[in-house]
Scaffold this motif. Structure first.
Motif, PDB file in Angstrom:
ATOM      1  N   VAL A   8      26.803  69.816 -80.276  1.00 29.72           N
ATOM      2  CA  VAL A   8      27.191  69.042 -79.099  1.00 29.72           C
ATOM      3  C   VAL A   8      28.288  68.049 -79.478  1.00 29.72           C
ATOM      4  CG1 VAL A   8      25.383  67.287 -79.398  1.00 29.72           C
ATOM      5  CG2 VAL A   8      26.348  67.690 -77.124  1.00 29.72           C
ATOM      6  N   THR A   9      29.256  67.906 -78.578  1.00 27.79           N
ATOM      7  CA  THR A   9      30.287  66.877 -78.703  1.00 27.79           C
ATOM      8  C   THR A   9      30.163  65.973 -77.490  1.00 27.79           C
ATOM      9  OG1 THR A   9      31.786  68.286 -79.952  1.00 27.79           O
ATOM     10  CG2 THR A   9      32.776  66.427 -78.794  1.00 27.79           C
ATOM     11  N   ASN A  10      30.109  64.660 -77.736  1.00 28.67           N
ATOM     12  CA  ASN A  10      29.979  63.670 -76.663  1.00 28.67           C
ATOM     13  C   ASN A  10      31.192  62.754 -76.660  1.00 28.67           C
ATOM     14  OD1 ASN A  10      27.158  64.181 -75.770  1.00 28.67           O
ATOM     15  ND2 ASN A  10      26.730  63.659 -77.892  1.00 28.67           N
ATOM     16  N   PHE A  11      31.588  62.329 -75.461  1.00 25.12           N
ATOM     17  CA  PHE A  11      32.594  61.279 -75.320  1.00 25.12           C
ATOM     18  C   PHE A  11      32.376  60.574 -73.992  1.00 25.12           C
ATOM     19  CE2 PHE A  11      34.647  65.084 -73.625  1.00 25.12           C
ATOM     20  CZ  PHE A  11      35.227  64.650 -72.437  1.00 25.12           C
ATOM     21  N   ARG A  12      32.994  59.421 -73.850  1.00 24.28           N
ATOM     22  CA  ARG A  12      32.883  58.642 -72.624  1.00 24.28           C
ATOM     23  C   ARG A  12      34.195  58.763 -71.869  1.00 24.28           C
ATOM     24  NH1 ARG A  12      29.278  55.616 -70.245  1.00 24.28           N
ATOM     25  NH2 ARG A  12      29.685  53.545 -69.438  1.00 24.28           N
ATOM     26  N   LEU A  13      34.076  58.860 -70.539  1.00 22.61           N
ATOM     27  CA  LEU A  13      35.220  59.068 -69.667  1.00 22.61           C
ATOM     28  C   LEU A  13      35.278  57.937 -68.643  1.00 22.61           C
ATOM     29  CD1 LEU A  13      37.410  61.255 -68.804  1.00 22.61           C
ATOM     30  CD2 LEU A  13      35.697  62.072 -67.211  1.00 22.61           C
ATOM     31  N   ALA A  14      36.479  57.426 -68.385  1.00 18.68           N
ATOM     32  CA  ALA A  14      36.689  56.416 -67.345  1.00 18.68           C
ATOM     33  C   ALA A  14      37.611  56.998 -66.286  1.00 18.68           C
ATOM     34  CB  ALA A  14      37.312  55.159 -67.943  1.00 18.68           C
ATOM     35  N   SER A  15      37.187  56.900 -65.031  1.00 17.81           N
ATOM     36  CA  SER A  15      37.982  57.390 -63.916  1.00 17.81           C
ATOM     37  C   SER A  15      38.191  56.233 -62.944  1.00 17.81           C
ATOM     38  CB  SER A  15      37.262  58.552 -63.227  1.00 17.81           C
ATOM     39  OG  SER A  15      38.023  59.016 -62.130  1.00 17.81           O
ATOM     40  N   THR A  16      39.426  55.772 -62.832  1.00 15.44           N
ATOM     41  CA  THR A  16      39.737  54.636 -61.969  1.00 15.44           C
ATOM     42  C   THR A  16      40.445  55.130 -60.715  1.00 15.44           C
ATOM     43  OG1 THR A  16      39.951  53.207 -63.897  1.00 15.44           O
ATOM     44  CG2 THR A  16      40.920  52.405 -61.846  1.00 15.44           C
ATOM     45  N   ALA A  17      39.847  54.853 -59.576  1.00 19.16           N
ATOM     46  CA  ALA A  17      40.444  55.246 -58.292  1.00 19.16           C
ATOM     47  C   ALA A  17      41.642  54.348 -58.004  1.00 19.16           C
ATOM     48  CB  ALA A  17      39.413  55.123 -57.181  1.00 19.16           C
ATOM     49  N   ARG A  18      42.679  54.930 -57.419  1.00 21.27           N
ATOM     50  CA  ARG A  18      43.857  54.167 -57.002  1.00 21.27           C
ATOM     51  C   ARG A  18      44.079  54.428 -55.529  1.00 21.27           C
ATOM     52  NH1 ARG A  18      48.166  52.776 -61.181  1.00 21.27           N
ATOM     53  NH2 ARG A  18      48.903  51.968 -59.246  1.00 21.27           N
ATOM     54  N   ARG A  19      44.534  53.405 -54.845  1.00 18.47           N
ATOM     55  CA  ARG A  19      44.861  53.565 -53.428  1.00 18.47           C
ATOM     56  C   ARG A  19      46.118  52.777 -53.132  1.00 18.47           C
ATOM     57  NH1 ARG A  19      43.845  49.114 -50.614  1.00 18.47           N
ATOM     58  NH2 ARG A  19      42.416  47.578 -51.449  1.00 18.47           N
ATOM     59  N   PHE A  20      46.787  53.174 -52.048  1.00 17.85           N
ATOM     60  CA  PHE A  20      48.001  52.487 -51.639  1.00 17.85           C
ATOM     61  C   PHE A  20      47.624  51.363 -50.686  1.00 17.85           C
ATOM     62  CE2 PHE A  20      51.814  51.940 -49.008  1.00 17.85           C
ATOM     63  CZ  PHE A  20      52.747  51.716 -50.009  1.00 17.85           C
ATOM     64  N   ASP A  21      48.067  50.156 -51.004  1.00 15.96           N
ATOM     65  CA  ASP A  21      47.813  48.994 -50.157  1.00 15.96           C
ATOM     66  C   ASP A  21      49.031  48.791 -49.256  1.00 15.96           C
ATOM     67  OD1 ASP A  21      47.174  46.618 -48.954  1.00 15.96           O
ATOM     68  OD2 ASP A  21      47.094  45.437 -50.805  1.00 15.96           O
ATOM     69  N   PRO A  22      48.878  49.056 -47.948  1.00 12.85           N
ATOM     70  CA  PRO A  22      50.044  48.951 -47.056  1.00 12.85           C
ATOM     71  C   PRO A  22      50.576  47.518 -46.924  1.00 12.85           C
ATOM     72  CG  PRO A  22      48.062  49.517 -45.811  1.00 12.85           C
ATOM     73  CD  PRO A  22      47.704  49.512 -47.261  1.00 12.85           C
ATOM     74  N   ARG A  23      49.723  46.527 -47.143  1.00 11.87           N
ATOM     75  CA  ARG A  23      50.180  45.133 -47.036  1.00 11.87           C
ATOM     76  C   ARG A  23      51.145  44.776 -48.162  1.00 11.87           C
ATOM     77  NH1 ARG A  23      44.489  42.239 -45.824  1.00 11.87           N
ATOM     78  NH2 ARG A  23      43.922  43.613 -44.128  1.00 11.87           N
ATOM     79  N   SER A  24      50.759  45.127 -49.400  1.00  7.61           N
ATOM     80  CA  SER A  24      51.617  44.792 -50.543  1.00  7.61           C
ATOM     81  C   SER A  24      52.627  45.888 -50.863  1.00  7.61           C
ATOM     82  CB  SER A  24      50.759  44.515 -51.777  1.00  7.61           C
ATOM     83  OG  SER A  24      50.097  45.699 -52.183  1.00  7.61           O
ATOM     84  N   GLN A  25      52.473  47.051 -50.208  1.00  5.87           N
ATOM     85  CA  GLN A  25      53.338  48.211 -50.457  1.00  5.87           C
ATOM     86  C   GLN A  25      53.289  48.651 -51.919  1.00  5.87           C
ATOM     87  OE1 GLN A  25      55.348  50.022 -48.026  1.00  5.87           O
ATOM     88  NE2 GLN A  25      53.744  48.989 -46.854  1.00  5.87           N
ATOM     89  N   GLU A  26      52.098  48.521 -52.532  1.00  7.33           N
ATOM     90  CA  GLU A  26      51.906  48.920 -53.924  1.00  7.33           C
ATOM     91  C   GLU A  26      50.598  49.685 -54.057  1.00  7.33           C
ATOM     92  OE1 GLU A  26      53.932  45.158 -56.261  1.00  7.33           O
ATOM     93  OE2 GLU A  26      51.761  45.246 -56.081  1.00  7.33           O
ATOM     94  N   PHE A  27      50.508  50.454 -55.145  1.00  7.45           N
ATOM     95  CA  PHE A  27      49.246  51.083 -55.480  1.00  7.45           C
ATOM     96  C   PHE A  27      48.398  50.060 -56.223  1.00  7.45           C
ATOM     97  CE2 PHE A  27      51.645  54.914 -54.705  1.00  7.45           C
ATOM     98  CZ  PHE A  27      50.712  55.725 -54.103  1.00  7.45           C
TER      99      PHE A  27
END
Length: 165
Positions: A26-45
């Motif tokens: 067995v091989t184990n590792f840790r994974l991080a998944s960060t959601a991104r969204r577009f903010d229409p107010r700041s016009q940035e992700f």
């Protein structure tokens, strides 16, 4: 079975660890998944919350992952989502875990080179397919263009496409 199958896109946050057990490797590792969204107010992700998950890879996948994946790599993991529970100092604890069926580099974030694993050696030699000589396609032979083909191939029609950065 009623397994919950998931696909998670993220980054490897620690070096994969490979261990041989009586039940397999067995091989184990840790994974991080960060959601991104577009903010229409700041016009940035903007980043939303991060989903942390442990990934376990068994047997042949274990060897391929330990030889191919490193800390920081962007990967795509597909497998069965489970909950790993244990008794800790502060009581009962749990964390999500994916028993991976497939792990691959995220080619949207970089280029990769694929090297096929060595297949198991067959018990007996497999004879090469014989050419029937009547123009029929034979399994294991290269594709041949001809009047029976669905599409003709003209390499002059293939335009080169520039790589995008």
């Amino acid at each position: 079975m009623n397994d919950t199958h998931v696909t998670v896109v993220g980054n490897v946050v620690d070096s994969p660890r490979r261990v041989s057990l009586e039940s397999g490797t067995v091989t184990n590792f840790r994974l991080a998944s960060t959601a991104r969204r577009f903010d229409p107010r700041s016009q940035e992700f903007v980043d939303a919350g991060t989903f942390w998950v442990d990934v376990e890879c068994w047997n042949e996948l274990s060897g391929n992952v330990s030889g191919s994946v490193s800390k920081g790599d962007p990967v795509i993991v597909q497998g069965a989502l489970t909950t790993h529970s244990w008794e800790g100092e502060n009581g009962k604890r749990s964390t999500p875990r994916i028993r991976a069926a497939a792990v691959g580099h995220n080619l949207a974030r970089g280029a990769g080179v694929f090297r096929r694993s060595r297949p198991a050696r067959p018990a007996e030699p497999v004879p090469a397919p014989a050419d029937p000589g009547n123009g029929e396609l034979v399994r294991g032979r290269d594709y041949e263009d001809g009047p029976e083909a669905l599409h003709s191939v003209d390499t002059a029609d293939l335009a080169t496409e520039p790589a995008h950065s």
